[in-house]
Design an enzyme around this catalytic site. Structure first.
Site, PDB file in Angstrom:
ATOM      1  N   ARG A  78      55.825  51.479  59.782  1.00  0.00           N
ATOM      2  CA  ARG A  78      55.574  51.504  61.323  1.00  0.00           C
ATOM      3  C   ARG A  78      57.050  51.023  61.861  1.00  0.00           C
ATOM      4  O   ARG A  78      57.106  51.856  63.207  1.00  0.00           O
ATOM      5  CB  ARG A  78      54.794  50.233  61.707  1.00  0.00           C
ATOM      6  CG  ARG A  78      54.105  50.386  63.012  1.00  0.00           C
ATOM      7  CD  ARG A  78      53.162  49.108  63.204  1.00  0.00           C
ATOM      8  NE  ARG A  78      52.085  49.095  62.146  1.00  0.00           N
ATOM      9  CZ  ARG A  78      51.576  47.700  61.812  1.00  0.00           C
ATOM     10  NH1 ARG A  78      52.197  46.681  62.394  1.00  0.00           N
ATOM     11  NH2 ARG A  78      50.702  47.662  60.906  1.00  0.00           N
ATOM     12  N   LYS A 109      47.147  45.788  42.234  1.00  0.00           N
ATOM     13  CA  LYS A 109      45.852  44.710  42.244  1.00  0.00           C
ATOM     14  C   LYS A 109      45.962  44.212  43.837  1.00  0.00           C
ATOM     15  O   LYS A 109      47.042  44.097  44.499  1.00  0.00           O
ATOM     16  CB  LYS A 109      46.067  43.547  41.325  1.00  0.00           C
ATOM     17  CG  LYS A 109      47.205  42.726  41.667  1.00  0.00           C
ATOM     18  CD  LYS A 109      47.524  41.775  40.880  1.00  0.00           C
ATOM     19  CE  LYS A 109      48.482  40.839  41.331  1.00  0.00           C
ATOM     20  NZ  LYS A 109      48.687  39.521  40.584  1.00  0.00           N
ATOM     21  N   HIS A 155      51.532  45.340  36.382  1.00  0.00           N
ATOM     22  CA  HIS A 155      52.956  45.271  35.839  1.00  0.00           C
ATOM     23  C   HIS A 155      53.166  44.803  34.425  1.00  0.00           C
ATOM     24  O   HIS A 155      54.151  45.099  33.669  1.00  0.00           O
ATOM     25  CB  HIS A 155      53.879  44.778  36.967  1.00  0.00           C
ATOM     26  CG  HIS A 155      53.744  43.354  37.145  1.00  0.00           C
ATOM     27  ND1 HIS A 155      52.809  42.961  38.056  1.00  0.00           N
ATOM     28  CD2 HIS A 155      54.558  42.320  36.542  1.00  0.00           C
ATOM     29  CE1 HIS A 155      52.980  41.578  38.050  1.00  0.00           C
ATOM     30  NE2 HIS A 155      53.971  41.179  37.090  1.00  0.00           N
ATOM     31  N   LYS A 193      55.520  45.544  30.252  1.00  0.00           N
ATOM     32  CA  LYS A 193      56.319  44.554  29.761  1.00  0.00           C
ATOM     33  C   LYS A 193      56.600  44.991  28.176  1.00  0.00           C
ATOM     34  O   LYS A 193      55.610  45.088  27.614  1.00  0.00           O
ATOM     35  CB  LYS A 193      56.111  43.143  29.949  1.00  0.00           C
ATOM     36  CG  LYS A 193      56.331  42.652  31.531  1.00  0.00           C
ATOM     37  CD  LYS A 193      55.953  41.275  31.610  1.00  0.00           C
ATOM     38  CE  LYS A 193      56.373  40.690  32.890  1.00  0.00           C
ATOM     39  NZ  LYS A 193      57.613  40.760  33.328  1.00  0.00           N
ATOM     40  N   GLU A 220      52.832  29.735  37.046  1.00  0.00           N
ATOM     41  CA  GLU A 220      53.977  30.030  37.819  1.00  0.00           C
ATOM     42  C   GLU A 220      54.368  28.524  38.390  1.00  0.00           C
ATOM     43  O   GLU A 220      53.404  27.642  38.509  1.00  0.00           O
ATOM     44  CB  GLU A 220      53.585  30.912  39.011  1.00  0.00           C
ATOM     45  CG  GLU A 220      53.674  32.414  38.554  1.00  0.00           C
ATOM     46  CD  GLU A 220      52.972  33.169  39.440  1.00  0.00           C
ATOM     47  OE1 GLU A 220      53.947  34.068  39.956  1.00  0.00           O
ATOM     48  OE2 GLU A 220      51.683  33.304  39.862  1.00  0.00           O
ATOM     49  N   ASP A 274      42.912  36.943  41.278  1.00  0.00           N
ATOM     50  CA  ASP A 274      44.446  37.269  41.378  1.00  0.00           C
ATOM     51  C   ASP A 274      45.051  37.677  40.099  1.00  0.00           C
ATOM     52  O   ASP A 274      45.782  38.771  39.677  1.00  0.00           O
ATOM     53  CB  ASP A 274      45.221  36.440  42.197  1.00  0.00           C
ATOM     54  CG  ASP A 274      46.792  36.882  42.499  1.00  0.00           C
ATOM     55  OD1 ASP A 274      46.803  38.106  42.706  1.00  0.00           O
ATOM     56  OD2 ASP A 274      47.729  36.212  42.319  1.00  0.00           O
ATOM     57  N   HIS A 322      45.570  40.816  34.640  1.00  0.00           N
ATOM     58  CA  HIS A 322      46.547  40.395  33.668  1.00  0.00           C
ATOM     59  C   HIS A 322      45.875  39.697  32.259  1.00  0.00           C
ATOM     60  O   HIS A 322      46.269  40.302  31.417  1.00  0.00           O
ATOM     61  CB  HIS A 322      47.733  39.475  34.294  1.00  0.00           C
ATOM     62  CG  HIS A 322      48.328  40.193  35.142  1.00  0.00           C
ATOM     63  ND1 HIS A 322      48.710  41.290  35.622  1.00  0.00           N
ATOM     64  CD2 HIS A 322      48.788  39.318  36.589  1.00  0.00           C
ATOM     65  CE1 HIS A 322      49.195  41.484  36.655  1.00  0.00           C
ATOM     66  NE2 HIS A 322      49.292  40.319  37.210  1.00  0.00           N
ATOM     67  N   LYS A 349      49.063  28.326  40.179  1.00  0.00           N
ATOM     68  CA  LYS A 349      50.609  28.062  40.975  1.00  0.00           C
ATOM     69  C   LYS A 349      50.914  26.695  41.016  1.00  0.00           C
ATOM     70  O   LYS A 349      50.073  25.762  40.631  1.00  0.00           O
ATOM     71  CB  LYS A 349      50.262  28.660  42.255  1.00  0.00           C
ATOM     72  CG  LYS A 349      49.628  29.917  42.292  1.00  0.00           C
ATOM     73  CD  LYS A 349      50.613  30.818  42.609  1.00  0.00           C
ATOM     74  CE  LYS A 349      49.812  32.335  42.325  1.00  0.00           C
ATOM     75  NZ  LYS A 349      51.145  33.515  42.091  1.00  0.00           N
TER      76      LYS A 349
END
Lengths: 337, 513
Positions: free
Chosen positions: B66, B173, B203, B207, B241, B260, B265, B363
């Site tokens: 935009r 995703k 992704h 790896k 994480e 998520d 994964h 997380k």
């Protein structure tokens, strides 16, 4: 860290390496190969070690440098061990051999080879006439030479051809990879037509130019001509003729090439000349015999040589004595493709 | 003149392993080009590919957003992103080649004119740079905008190809939020782009270590004989994480850790660890095995005992005071979104019957780590005194996906001394020790595969749908169940107590990664 071991033996070197490992942690763990560099003792040895250290970041290895010193001196072995910051991701053992010992490099290398991992021998400057028959060459699965770094590159290439054995490779061939990739990719696209003729132009003493022409004639099964360039560095131009128009890859300045094909806009390609470090890292990536290189070497005799480049961009003026001209240029230019 | 399928390029030779595959002439269009992913991953990856000589000479990169930018502004953004994040050193020649093909199209997704501009921009690129009508569309945008964009591409004639051209679309995703929405998404995209030109980026599959699972299992003789329920006790797959969710509320609230991460994964990792040997590494054969194993996978019941979920609260983590999820900006103070999810799966095949697969993600956990641990059974008989083997645990093989990529094997060894005492030790293979210091980024590999049209590292629609079939019952159960409430866990720990309880009920425990 640099440790000097003057007038020593290989078993003393070995026990020092083991002690270093105990003190300093994981040196030699996870090493994937032993690289043996054979040089004459002199300043250039360090340049070769630097290139090996850089390449070791990709392939952690033990580097053994065999630097042959004065033959008239008393027989003696001086060693130097470099680890940590002075050795990249490798550990470097420099062996300086004097007197009779200078001819017996293999006997000093043997006890220092890592167990069960491949051995690669590299002659960064002058190589033996037949690398596979050389005592150090016989220890190695893979033998890397560099025709462009020899006194007479084109002659050196002829010697490679005459004495080729599986496992031999030459950096003059490695320097071609980008060119070959670009040419192969251009033939992946329409028009899917047979190539009728190939022309390669490059410096008079650029062995890579000869090899590229040989590879093209071998793969395409068409006549290939090799022209001497009047300007530019290394390989300057490749032209592949076909019915609907030629594929032309031209690199006048040694940095950026232009790829032109009929029916498509001409495109610029980054084709910078490759450093020894790059080439060595590529060589270490594969340890099996390179059959494509062997086939290209064999086809060297099928390449016909011409004097003037076909589409002569500049007036042709190759000085008569190619050898003398080559010797002057050698220092700066021909060591890259 | 021959056609493309009959043409054999005489310069290519299977024995010529030096020759890289360079992508053919093409242009990549990135939607959502102002986002973080685009700046930190995509643009640097494109430059790194160019620097390695893997992009075609006439490559085009088109940004669509935009912002009111000119080509030069966008070029500057790419330039800065490349300088800051690229893996390979900056080379002016490579950059100037790449920069010649950079364009920007300003517009919004619902504006027909913007897409017509995009179409003419691409047509111009085809003419000036010779991109040959081959276009990849990277949708780095919220899934809600997919239908609009995909239909706009169709309306502007950007989805149709002529002979010898290709169009590909890359999506990220989440691939839906349950089976129903995933099917709907697949239908929307497939209406315009046939399945073989849809590339779903996961992704993790790009790896090196993940691809190494296949090499480890199928190139070695050592592991396959023990890779079954006779020897394997259980498998743990962890993706942890240490960061929180500050600033990601818009994406994450209502989605949660399970959707998520586990859906894509972790279930993909499970498939690679558990699948049978494919007959070849052709994309279709590889996918056939993955589909087989995913269709044999079920969540273990009862869910009260086999699953766990939690939400982090504030506290001290690694020397910093961090807020809890409910205090993070953008999240509703009543948010029920889980930031930790753990499930138990069983794989109903002869090879894996009775071996639980524990999957967890979260997380603000102890540290950032992704790993797969295959934990073996204890030796059936130990000819030692009990005191000799007190400190001997179970043997384990751990694939460390990130960071510190590598493989660890844990086994018992005699403690030096004149008594017989056995203790756990490890044997370690580190990618960084044995191979390249910097292996290609996952996005580099995946973007190149998109341009080459090489689909083996991209999950297909049936894999996505099967993953949702595994997860849906658990998600439904969590949605129905009010009691006990979503558990809390302190930032910097390894999740809520129920996570430990779900393994402890069968006498097992989580590894501390």
């Amino acid at each position: 860290m640099i440790i000097d071991l003057p007038s020593t033996t290989t078993s003393q070197i070995n026990s020092r390496l083991v002690r270093l490992r105990d003190e300093g942690g994981a040196t030699t763990l996870g090493r994937v190969l032993t690289l043996v560099i054979v040089t004459e003792d002199g300043q250039r040895t360090d340049a070769a070690i630097d290139a090996a250290n850089d390449a070791s970041r990709e392939h952690p290895c033990r580097v053994i440098v065999v630097a042959r010193g004065a033959r008239q001196a008393a027989p003696r072995l001086d060693a130097q061990i470099r680890v940590g910051g002075d050795a990249g991701a490798s550990e470097v053992v420099v062996l300086r051999l004097y007197g009779e010992l200078a001819k017996e490099g293999a006997s000093c290398v043997m006890p220092l080879l890592l167990p069960d991992t491949p051995v690669v021998a590299w002659w960064p400057f002058d190589a033996p006439v037949s690398p596979s028959k050389d005592p150090i060459g016989q220890l190695a699965q893979r033998r890397i030479t560099d025709a462009a770094a020899e006194k007479n590159p084109i002659k050196a290439l002829e010697a490679r051809k005459a004495h080729y054995a599986p496992g031999d490779t030459d950096l003059a061939w490695t320097r071609l990879t980008l060119w070959r990739a670009m040419l192969a990719a251009s033939l992946d696209l329409p028009p899917y037509e047979k190539i009728t003729e190939a022309e390669v132009t490059g410096e008079a003493d650029s062995p890579s130019t000869d090899l590229l022409a040989a590879w093209l004639t071998d793969r395409l099964k068409v006549p290939a001509k090799r022209y001497k360039a009047t300007s530019g560095e290394g390989i300057v131009q490749v032209r592949l003729d076909r019915a609907s128009g030629a594929v032309d890859l031209h690199r006048p300045d040694g940095k950026v090439g232009t790829l032109s094909q009929p029916g498509q806009p001409s495109r610029r390609v980054a084709l910078q000349r490759r450093s020894v470090r790059d080439c060595l890292a590529e060589e270490l990536r594969r340890l099996d015999p390179d059959e494509v290189y062997a086939a290209a070497l064999k086809s060297l005799s099928k390449v016909s040589k011409g004097r003037a480049p076909a589409p002569a961009p500049e007036p042709a003026a190759e000085s008569g004595n190619g050898k003398a001209a080559a010797a002057v240029k050698k220092s700066k230019a021909k060591a890259s493709s | 003149m021959t056609t493309s399928d009959k043409w054999r390029n005489p310069l290519r030779d299977a024995r010529d392993k030096r020759l890289p595959r360079i992508a053919g002439p093409s242009a990549l269009v990135i939607f959502g080009v102002t986002g973080d992913l685009s700046r930190k991953k995509l643009m640097p990856a494109i430059y790194d590919l160019a620097n390695r000589g893997l992009l075609p000479p006439g490559f085009g990169l088109v940004g669509f957003a935009r912002r009111d930018w000119a080509d030069q502004d966008f070029m500057q953004v790419v330039h800065d992103a490349v300088k800051e994040h690229a893996r390979t050193p900056f080379n002016e020649h490579v950059w100037s080649q790449l920069a010649e093909g950079i364009r920007f199209v300003q517009g919004t997704f619902d504006d027909d004119q913007s897409f017509d501009n995009l179409a003419s921009c691409l047509a111009a690129l085809d003419a000036e740079r010779g991109t040959g009508g081959n276009h990849a569309f990277y949708l780095s945008i919220p899934p809600g905008a997919f239908p609009t964009v995909v239909n706009q591409l169709k309306r502007a004639g950007l989805a149709q190809t002529q002979a010898d051209q290709w169009r590909r679309v890359v999506i990220e995703k989440p691939f839906g939020h349950d089976l129903k929405s995933a099917k709907e998404l697949n239908r929307t995209v497939n209406e315009v782009f046939p399945e073989e030109s849809v590339f779903r980026i996961d992704h993790y599959l790009g790896k090196e270590t993940v691809q190494n699972i296949l090499a480890l299992r199928f190139a070695n003789q050592l592991y396959e004989p023990i890779w079954n329920s006779n020897y394997v006790d259980h498998v743990q797959i962890t993706m942890a994480e240490d960061i929180g969710l500050g600033g990601r509320a818009g994406y994450y609230d209502g989605i949660g850790a399970t959707r998520d991460v586990i859906q894509n994964h972790l279930l993909q990792l499970l498939a690679l660890i558990a699948m049978e040997e494919p007959v070849s590494f052709k994309p279709s054969d590889l996918r056939a095995e993955k589909v087989k194993i995913l269709s044999a996978t079920r969540p273990a019941q009862p869910f009260e005992e086999t699953t766990a979920r939690g939400q982090y609260t504030g506290g001290w983590q690694g020397g910093q005071k961090v807020p809890g999820l409910l205090e993070e900006g953008g999240f509703s103070p009543e948010s029920k979104t889980e930031t930790f999810g753990a499930i138990t799966c069983e794989v109903n095949t002869r090879r894996w019957a009775g071996v639980p697969f524990y999957l967890r993600t979260g997380k603000r956990l102890g540290r950032r780590v992704t790993e797969v641990a295959v934990v073996f059974k204890r030796a059936p008989h130990l000819p030692f005194d009990d005191t000799a083997t007190e400190e001997l645990g179970q043997n384990a093989l751990v694939v460390r996906v990130q960071p510190d990529e590598g493989v660890t094997i844990r086994f018992g060894s005699k403690v030096p001394g004149n008594t017989m005492e056995v203790r756990d030790v490890t044997m370690d293979f580190g990618y960084g020790h044995s191979f390249t210091e910097s292996s290609p980024e996952a996005y580099e590999r995946l973007l190149l595969d998109v341009l080459l049209g090489e689909p083996s590292l991209f999950p297909k629609n049936d894999e996505v749908e099967l993953s949702w079939e595994i997860l849906d019952p658990i998600l439904d159960f969590w949605a129905r169940k009010d009691e006990p409430a979503l558990e809390k866990y302190k930032a910097g720990t390894w999740g809520p107590p129920s996570a430990d309880a779900m393994t402890a009920r069968t006498g097992r425990h989580w590894r501390r990664p």
